[in-house]
Design a protein around this motif. Structure first.
Motif, PDB file in Angstrom:
ATOM      1  N   VAL A  61       0.838  -1.199   0.000  1.00 52.41           N
ATOM      2  CA  VAL A  61       0.000   0.000   0.000  1.00 52.41           C
ATOM      3  C   VAL A  61       0.876   1.254   0.000  1.00 52.41           C
ATOM      4  CG1 VAL A  61      -1.686   1.341   1.332  1.00 52.41           C
ATOM      5  CG2 VAL A  61      -1.940  -1.146   1.131  1.00 52.41           C
ATOM      6  N   LEU A  62       1.884   1.262   0.869  1.00 50.84           N
ATOM      7  CA  LEU A  62       2.780   2.417   0.956  1.00 50.84           C
ATOM      8  C   LEU A  62       3.548   2.607  -0.348  1.00 50.84           C
ATOM      9  CD1 LEU A  62       4.286   1.840   4.536  1.00 50.84           C
ATOM     10  CD2 LEU A  62       2.354   3.293   3.913  1.00 50.84           C
ATOM     11  N   THR A  63       4.048   1.525  -0.888  1.00 53.50           N
ATOM     12  CA  THR A  63       4.841   1.602  -2.120  1.00 53.50           C
ATOM     13  C   THR A  63       3.993   2.095  -3.283  1.00 53.50           C
ATOM     14  OG1 THR A  63       6.225  -0.227  -1.342  1.00 53.50           O
ATOM     15  CG2 THR A  63       6.313   0.284  -3.693  1.00 53.50           C
ATOM     16  N   LEU A  64       2.759   1.639  -3.341  1.00 57.80           N
ATOM     17  CA  LEU A  64       1.868   2.079  -4.415  1.00 57.80           C
ATOM     18  C   LEU A  64       1.651   3.588  -4.352  1.00 57.80           C
ATOM     19  CD1 LEU A  64       0.112   1.058  -6.769  1.00 57.80           C
ATOM     20  CD2 LEU A  64      -1.795   0.854  -5.158  1.00 57.80           C
ATOM     21  N   GLY A  65       1.499   4.100  -3.150  1.00 59.70           N
ATOM     22  CA  GLY A  65       1.336   5.541  -2.993  1.00 59.70           C
ATOM     23  C   GLY A  65       2.557   6.296  -3.480  1.00 59.70           C
ATOM     24  N   ALA A  66       3.744   5.771  -3.198  1.00 55.24           N
ATOM     25  CA  ALA A  66       4.984   6.421  -3.637  1.00 55.24           C
ATOM     26  C   ALA A  66       5.121   6.368  -5.156  1.00 55.24           C
ATOM     27  CB  ALA A  66       6.178   5.746  -2.972  1.00 55.24           C
ATOM     28  N   ILE A  67       4.742   5.250  -5.733  1.00 53.04           N
ATOM     29  CA  ILE A  67       4.813   5.130  -7.200  1.00 53.04           C
ATOM     30  C   ILE A  67       3.872   6.135  -7.861  1.00 53.04           C
ATOM     31  CG2 ILE A  67       4.255   3.596  -9.140  1.00 53.04           C
ATOM     32  CD1 ILE A  67       5.243   1.248  -7.376  1.00 53.04           C
ATOM     33  N   GLY A  68       2.706   6.319  -7.261  1.00 51.13           N
ATOM     34  CA  GLY A  68       1.772   7.318  -7.782  1.00 51.13           C
ATOM     35  C   GLY A  68       2.374   8.717  -7.737  1.00 51.13           C
ATOM     36  N   MET A  69       3.100   9.023  -6.660  1.00 51.56           N
ATOM     37  CA  MET A  69       3.768  10.324  -6.552  1.00 51.56           C
ATOM     38  C   MET A  69       4.822  10.477  -7.654  1.00 51.56           C
ATOM     39  SD  MET A  69       2.792  12.188  -3.804  1.00 51.56           S
ATOM     40  CE  MET A  69       4.192  13.059  -3.107  1.00 51.56           C
ATOM     41  N   LYS A  97      10.686   3.535  -0.932  1.00 52.94           N
ATOM     42  CA  LYS A  97      10.527   2.077  -0.860  1.00 52.94           C
ATOM     43  C   LYS A  97      11.268   1.509   0.346  1.00 52.94           C
ATOM     44  CE  LYS A  97       9.722   1.142  -5.797  1.00 52.94           C
ATOM     45  NZ  LYS A  97      10.281   0.537  -7.040  1.00 52.94           N
ATOM     46  N   LYS A  98      12.459   2.046   0.613  1.00 59.72           N
ATOM     47  CA  LYS A  98      13.211   1.605   1.797  1.00 59.72           C
ATOM     48  C   LYS A  98      12.441   1.956   3.074  1.00 59.72           C
ATOM     49  CE  LYS A  98      17.146   0.341  -0.294  1.00 59.72           C
ATOM     50  NZ  LYS A  98      17.735  -1.024  -0.205  1.00 59.72           N
TER      51      LYS A  98
END
Length: 798
Positions: free
Chosen positions: A720-728, A743-744
């Motif tokens: 969930v967190l990674t998906l949000g970062a990819i969207g950014m 991601k880290k």
């Protein structure tokens, strides 16, 4: 009797009035904000079909000022939600409501007759016991209350806040002839303790203390500049940090104040000063009048002594040439005296070095400084009773590092007076008499006690019990142990204080070693530990220079050892069997936050700018910051089926965007501080309050918090967190390297690749932090970010 102010009314909703109301709201005092009733409708009000009798129209000025508080920069409020503590009203409908308050503050236009008329109206609804004060910057307190009743006068005084009220420490309290002496003491104590102010008691003279001395100094500087042909750039190079003054120096300060405002203050002294020579100094220079006539008022009009010019390659700052009244690119000013001042350590040494050289700029510094010192000495007894009150007023009101008399001591009182007299200057008789008695300075220190001249003898300066000076304790040999980075100091009553004193209070091996030693010492000999200091900032983070050097040399084992030491040290504090209270102030970043997180309680200054900012240098928090915030989230979602993801998402956003609080209260909103942590307005009281908190815990039978397992969101939450970062990243808000860091961070905050709901140990989480930190240290782009922060002082987004 301790005076309690539980509610207040501020009359006048301009910049100062609304700012004072905001600061009252900051400290929890509900406030009524009143202004006049508008005479005309706005176009918007007409479109809404409102009339002049509608409450929204009648309260428009105050309501509009309250709305502006939410968007004003710098923020007048510690927390935007505090605006709900301010109620708008108007002088026709709501003035009777002042009878329900404890304090009424008049903040209307600086016009004597207007103020007299308002006080007459206030007195109609006033009840005995209500404090009434004026925020005037220089109008006589006695003159404005001349037609009021005797009982009213006993409760009336001046309370001159400096702008902006939240940030400026100085508050001048000005008693009138009949003001009750106990009331003055009670209000001084209240304003210091509750409002967090530095209070000086001023005489009822034109412009009181700080503006009287400060305006004199600025005008002397302008006269010297015009007479001897110095430029704006010359003067500001000399009258900034080289002379122990703010970076805004002379002309940037005038631009910030507003030239029209400054002229008004100068004119007030000119109109009321009796001495002809003094009048001449306060006569408004033609160049200032001309600039005001042109509308060149400074910052608020877009140009004054400086003007920002936008160009294709960015903005440049132009400075005004007073000879031609044209703006030119700023010139770089350098000289032997200025370089000597830069190399000197401490404000006193800088000023001394500046004056010791023999060049054009040291001459300017002396020609500016000498009349200010003499003028300050002449005004003892007239504007204030003591040298300390004048010094404190200039430090707190104009942000000078040293007041006039402290400066005089720093440059050498006896030698400087000899020079002054050699140049034909008249030195006040009391100063010459003081020196003739064999006294080499206005202040002296003995065994941690400070004495200052009062009526031709040294008197001990009494501090309130809430003000604990670490410097004074060290002078009294209260250091238990110490090294280059930190000291453990005995605060008395069985409490010790760990003080950081490395450059910028950055955390390195020496501080970590002293923390570990302090824990062992307190375990055996003390009741508990305070972690605090009285540096400019609490702690700007870990020693980035050391980390960068090790990374560039690929000394991975050394970096691993450094981080392990940091983690082990903070873990030891967390598990310590005696109470620990951290008391941060101002910049508390990265490792500084991680030094506070393991404490049993944090007592923060209201002006604390608190945040885990490691992503700004391409890293993640690895001193326990991620672990502690995740642990807090796990605690709040104690039921096995409680959804932990929203809390982790919020932490991911806060840490990933390197959010820094705008105040101690804002740090609570961001989740850095707990509801049980405290925020206090007066930074000078921090160590005292932290000490009392330690004693309360120790006396109530302190038990350390046992280690707890942490429930994590695991691989599902990490996705969930990674998906949000990819969207950014896809939206262009972050770079590829930002995404790698995110991601880290997601991996650590989620608890790694384990099933959602897994219970993990604190040590496990620390291992995740350290592994992520080490891998990022090896990234070239992270090393570039670290280098950029060290050389430029700001984050690089690569």
């Amino acid at each position: 009797m301790k005076r309690r102010i539980r509610s207040a009314a501020v009359i006048g909703s301009g910049i100062m009035g609304s700012g004072i109301a905001a600061h009252l709201a900051n400290v929890g005092i509900p406030c009524l904000l009143l202004d006049i009733v508008p005479k005309d409708l706005t176009e918007e009000e007409k479109a809404r079909g409102l009339t002049l009798e509608h409450p929204a129209v009648r309260n428009r000025l105050a309501a509009g000022a309250i709305e502006k508080l939410k968007v004003t920069k710098p923020a007048p409020l510690y927390d935007d939600t505090f605006v709900s503590r301010i109620t708008p009203g108007n002088l026709e409908d709501d003035l009777p409501r002042i009878a329900e308050t404890d304090w009424v503050i008049e903040v209307v236009i600086e016009n004597l007759q207007v103020k007299k008329n308002l006080l007459s109206r206030i007195e109609q609804y006033w009840k005995p016991g209500i404090v009434v004060s004026s925020n005037t910057s220089g109008i006589s307190i006695n003159a404005m209350s001349a037609e009021c009743g005797e009982e009213f006068k006993k409760h009336f005084l001046g309370t001159h806040f400096f702008n902006p009220p939240r940030y400026m420490k100085l508050l001048e309290i000005v008693p009138g002839e009949l003001t009750d002496a106990d009331l003055v003491k009670q209000m001084a104590a209240f304003c210091e303790t509750v409002l967090g102010k530095g209070v000086v008691i001023a005489k009822d003279t034109p412009n009181f203390i700080a503006n009287r001395i400060g305006t004199y100094g600025l005008l002397v500087t302008l006269h010297e500049m015009i007479q001897k042909g110095y430029s704006v750039d010359d003067v500001d190079a000399v009258t900034g940090p080289a002379m122990g003054r703010p970076r805004s120096a002379t002309f940037r300060t005038l631009d910030l104040v507003g030239l029209d405002t400054f002229l008004h203050v100068a004119d007030n002294v000119y109109a009321n000063a009796g001495d002809g020579a003094e009048k001449n100094i306060f006569a408004s220079p033609d160049v200032l009048k001309q600039m005001v006539e042109r509308g060149w008022l400074g910052e608020k009009s877009g140009q004054g002594f400086y003007r920002k010019q936008k160009g294709p390659e960015g903005s440049t700052i132009l400075s005004l040439d007073l000879a031609t009244m044209e703006y030119n690119p700023q010139s770089k000013v350098s000289s032997g005296s200025l370089e000597a001042a830069k190399l000197a350590k401490g404000a006193g040494a800088r000023i001394k070095a500046l004056l010791a050289a023999d060049d054009r700029y040291s001459g300017l510094a002396w020609d500016i400084l000498k009349p200010v010192l003499l003028y300050s000495a002449e005004k003892i007894g007239e504007i204030a009773d003591t040298v300390q009150e004048i010094d404190d007023a200039m430090k707190w009101g104009f942000n000078w590092d040293l007041g006039p008399f402290e400066t005089w001591d720093a440059i050498g009182l006896v030698k400087s007076v000899e020079r002054m007299e050699g140049e034909g200057s008249a030195v006040p008789a009391w100063v010459k008499e003081w020196i003739a008695q064999g006294n080499p300075s206005f202040y002296k220190r003995e065994e941690g006690k400070v004495f200052a001249v009062v009526r031709q003898e040294y008197k001990k300066l009494e501090r309130p019990p809430q003000v604990i000076s670490l410097k004074a304790l060290k002078e009294r040999n209260k250091v238990i142990k110490g090294n280059a980075g930190a000291s453990l100091i005995d605060l008395g009553d069985g409490v010790a204080c760990l003080e950081f004193h490395s450059p910028n209070n950055a955390i390195g091996g020496d501080i970590l070693s002293m923390i570990q030693q302090s824990v062992e010492e307190v375990r055996v000999n003390y009741e508990g530990l305070v972690i605090s200091n009285q540096g400019r900032n609490f702690c700007v983070g870990a020693n980035i220079m050391l980390l960068l050097m090790e990374a560039q040399d690929e000394e991975w084992d050394e970096i691993d050892s450094i981080i392990r030491l940091f983690q082990d040290t903070m873990y030891k504090v967390k598990r310590f069997e005696k109470p620990v209270v951290a008391a941060p102030h101002r910049m508390t970043l990265g490792g500084g936050v991680e030094a506070c997180l393991p404490a049993d309680q944090v007592i923060a200054a209201a002006e604390t700018y608190y945040g885990l900012v490691e992503v700004g240098v391409g890293l993640i928090p690895a001193g326990g910051g991620c672990k502690e915030l995740t642990l807090r989230a796990s605690r709040t979602a104690q039921q096995p089926d409680a959804d932990l993801q929203p809390a982790i998402n919020a932490i991911f956003e806060t840490v990933g965007m390197a959010k820094v609080s705008t105040s101690g209260h804002d740090a609570k909103r961001l989740g850095y501080l707990l509801p049980t942590d405290r925020v206090i307005a007066n930074q000078d009281h921090l160590i005292y309050e932290a000490k009392q908190a330690v004693l309360r815990m120790a006396q109530s039978g302190y038990e350390p918090v046992p280690e707890q397992k942490i429930r994590v969101v695991g691989s599902e939450g990490k996705a969930v967190l990674t998906l949000g970062a990819i969207g950014m990243r896809q939206g262009g808000y972050i770079s590829d390297h930002d995404l790698l860091i995110a991601k880290k961070l997601a991996h650590v905050l989620a608890g790694g690749n384990v099933p959602a709901g897994t219970l993990v140990t604190e040590r496990y989480m620390l291992d995740l932090e350290r592994e992520a930190f080490l891998s990022l240290c090896g990234e070239p782009k992270t090393q570039l970010r670290m280098q950029h922060m060290l050389t430029k002082g700001k984050a690089l987004r690569n």
